[in-house]
Every structure is written in C-alpha cells, then in structure tokens.
Design a protein around this motif. Structure first.
Motif, short mmCIF file in Angstrom:
data_model
loop_
_atom_site.label_atom_id
_atom_site.label_comp_id
_atom_site.label_asym_id
_atom_site.label_seq_id
_atom_site.Cartn_x
_atom_site.Cartn_y
_atom_site.Cartn_z
N MET A 161 52.80 40.93 26.97
CA MET A 161 54.12 41.55 26.84
C MET A 161 54.90 41.39 28.15
O MET A 161 54.35 41.59 29.24
N ALA A 162 56.16 40.98 28.04
CA ALA A 162 56.96 40.75 29.23
C ALA A 162 57.27 42.04 29.96
O ALA A 162 57.43 43.10 29.35
N GLY A 163 57.36 41.96 31.28
CA GLY A 163 57.76 43.10 32.09
C GLY A 163 59.26 43.35 31.97
O GLY A 163 60.00 42.60 31.33
N ASP A 164 59.70 44.41 32.61
CA ASP A 164 61.07 44.91 32.49
C ASP A 164 61.97 44.24 33.53
O ASP A 164 61.84 44.49 34.73
N LEU A 165 62.89 43.38 33.07
CA LEU A 165 63.80 42.71 33.98
C LEU A 165 64.69 43.70 34.71
O LEU A 165 64.98 43.52 35.90
N HIS A 166 65.13 44.76 34.02
CA HIS A 166 66.01 45.73 34.68
C HIS A 166 65.30 46.40 35.85
O HIS A 166 65.90 46.59 36.92
N ALA A 167 64.05 46.75 35.67
CA ALA A 167 63.28 47.36 36.75
C ALA A 167 63.09 46.38 37.90
O ALA A 167 63.17 46.76 39.08
N ALA A 168 62.83 45.12 37.58
CA ALA A 168 62.66 44.12 38.63
C ALA A 168 63.97 43.92 39.39
O ALA A 168 63.96 43.77 40.63
N ALA A 169 65.08 43.90 38.68
CA ALA A 169 66.38 43.77 39.34
C ALA A 169 66.62 44.95 40.28
O ALA A 169 67.11 44.77 41.41
N HIS A 170 66.28 46.14 39.82
CA HIS A 170 66.44 47.33 40.66
C HIS A 170 65.57 47.26 41.90
O HIS A 170 65.97 47.66 43.01
#
Length: 268
Positions: free
Chosen positions: A1-10
């Motif tokens: 399952m892919a990780g959270d791009l929004h969290a990575a951006a933050h």
C-alpha cells in the motif's frame, strides 16, 4: 500500500536545513515516482499555513532593504547567485505546499507539483555549489520573503495560488533571466550562465503547470480565465508586477495574448 504523499510533502515543508529539505525532497519524489507515495483520502486535514522550516540564516529583510550589487566583484556575483538560490529554496516549499494543502485534485496535479519540487531542489543544489565555488554559502547574504508571503495570502484558494505564485512571482524569472545570462556570458562567467540556462528552460514548464491548474479551477467554477486573472492581479499583485515581459516564454508557459496585455497594463 502506498504511503501518504500529503504527509511526505508536509515533512519536506518542515525540514529546517537546506540539506534536510533537499534530501527529503529527492527521496519523496523518488518514492512517488516508484508508486510508493500517493494522495490519501484519509490524510490529516492540512494545517493552517505557517512559515515552513527555515535555517537560521539567511536573515529575512524587506526587499527594499537589500543592497543593490552588480556582477563586477566576486561578492556582487555571489550575492546575485545567492538571491536566485533563495528563490529556488522557497520554490521547493511552494511546490510541496501545493501538494500538501490542496486536496481532492486530479492525480496529475500531484504529479506536477512533486516533479516541480524535485526540479527546484536540483536548481538550489546547483546554485549552492556555484556559491561555494565563489567562496560563499547559502545564508551568507540577507534575503526577502516575498514568495512565501504570497503563498500565505493565497492559502485559502487553489485558484488564487495557481494564478499568483507560479504565473506572477515565479514567472518573473522568465522575464529577467535571459538578460542575466547575456550579461554573465559577456563577463566570461559561463559556469553561472549554464546553470541559469537549465533553470530558465525548466521554469517554463513550472509556470505552465500553474497555467494549467489555474484554468482547471476556472473551468470547475464556470469562470472566464482572462477576466478572473485580471481581477486577481488587481486585487493581490499590482505592487509586485514589473515589466517588460518575456512574451515568447510566457506564451510557451500557458499565457495568452489577453493575459499578457492585462499584465502590461497593470505594470505601467
């Protein structure tokens, strides 16, 4: 399952040192490109916009308080390279804030801004390397915060953000960079000019992404793009518009003739 791009951006936004911001950006983009990160419907709602992670230096001052320097001395050249590096450093955060803040957008929106963040981190790295060749480093000169201030003013509305940050503030580079390249080459500084050539070429695509998503927002809301852009310029950007404009580069970056006329009218 892919990780959270929004969290990575933050996470990239919060990185406080140049090294950490660049490293996290390159890593996040690589994971996104491999399909290991994706926008998430279950991600925490975006926090109110605040100053992103920043090093203790450079000291941030008003743009009018920055000294005017020419290319005639090593210090003057380094100050110029530092100013461009600071723009690129801010641009990393601007791209990641778009990916973090604006939710429910088409997948290509996130692909565009993750790619832009990666490009901006690479640009910053090239410019910082040039600064070090000149005997200086990022943080050795004062800088201003105008790009991020506009991000704060437009955080509430993706349409305004796309119109005013990529298509006004960042697009200014399309206007001034060709002349800078000519001056640098005339002085025999191909090392700096070559870096600016890369940045200019790629920034056309970055501004085009702003144009594309500005028009997407207009279509979603039933707004006419030219009138909407002109109204936003008058409301937010009259004080930061400076001509002359590089018409050819701006046309390649998604402007049309009516929008360019609006820019030129308000800048006069």
């Amino acid at each position: 399952m892919a990780g959270d791009l929004h969290a990575a951006a933050h996470d990239c936004l919060r990185a406080a040192t140049p090294e950490a911001k660049v490293e996290r950006t390159f890593d996040a983009f690589a994971r996104f490109s491999r399909g290991e990160l994706a926008p998430s419907d279950t991600s925490d709602a975006p926090a109110p916009i605040a100053m992103p992670g920043r090093p203790e230096r450079p000291r941030l001052v008003h743009a009018r308080d920055l000294p005017k320097r020419g290319f005639g001395t090593t210090e003057g050249l380094a100050a110029f390279v530092h100013a461009i590096a600071h723009i690129e450093f801010n641009a990393i955060d601007l791209a990641w804030d778009a990916a973090y803040r604006y939710r429910g957008m088409p997948a290509q929106f996130y692909a565009d801004w993750a790619s832009v963040a990666n490009d901006e981190a690479r640009h910053f790295t090239m410019l910082r390397g040039r600064l070090r060749e000149l005997g200086y480093d990022y943080g050795d000169f004062d800088a201003h915060n105008g790009l991020w201030e506009m991000a704060e003013k437009t955080a509430h509305d993706g349409l305004a953000r796309m119109a005013l940050v990529p298509r006004v503030l960042e697009a200014r580079g399309l206007d001034v960079t060709p002349g800078m390249i000519v001056k640098l080459r005339a002085r025999g500084d191909d090392a700096t000019a070559d870096i600016l050539d890369v940045i200019l070429r790629e920034e056309v695509g970055h501004v085009a992404a702003g144009s594309r998503w500005f028009r997407w927002h207009c279509a979603q809301r039933g707004l006419e793009p030219q009138r909407t852009f002109k109204a936003l310029l008058a409301e937010y950007a009259r004080a930061v518009l400076y001509g002359p404009f590089n018409r050819q580069a701006r046309l390649e970056a998604g402007f049309d003739a009516d929008e360019l006329e609006s820019l030129e009218t308000l800048a006069n």
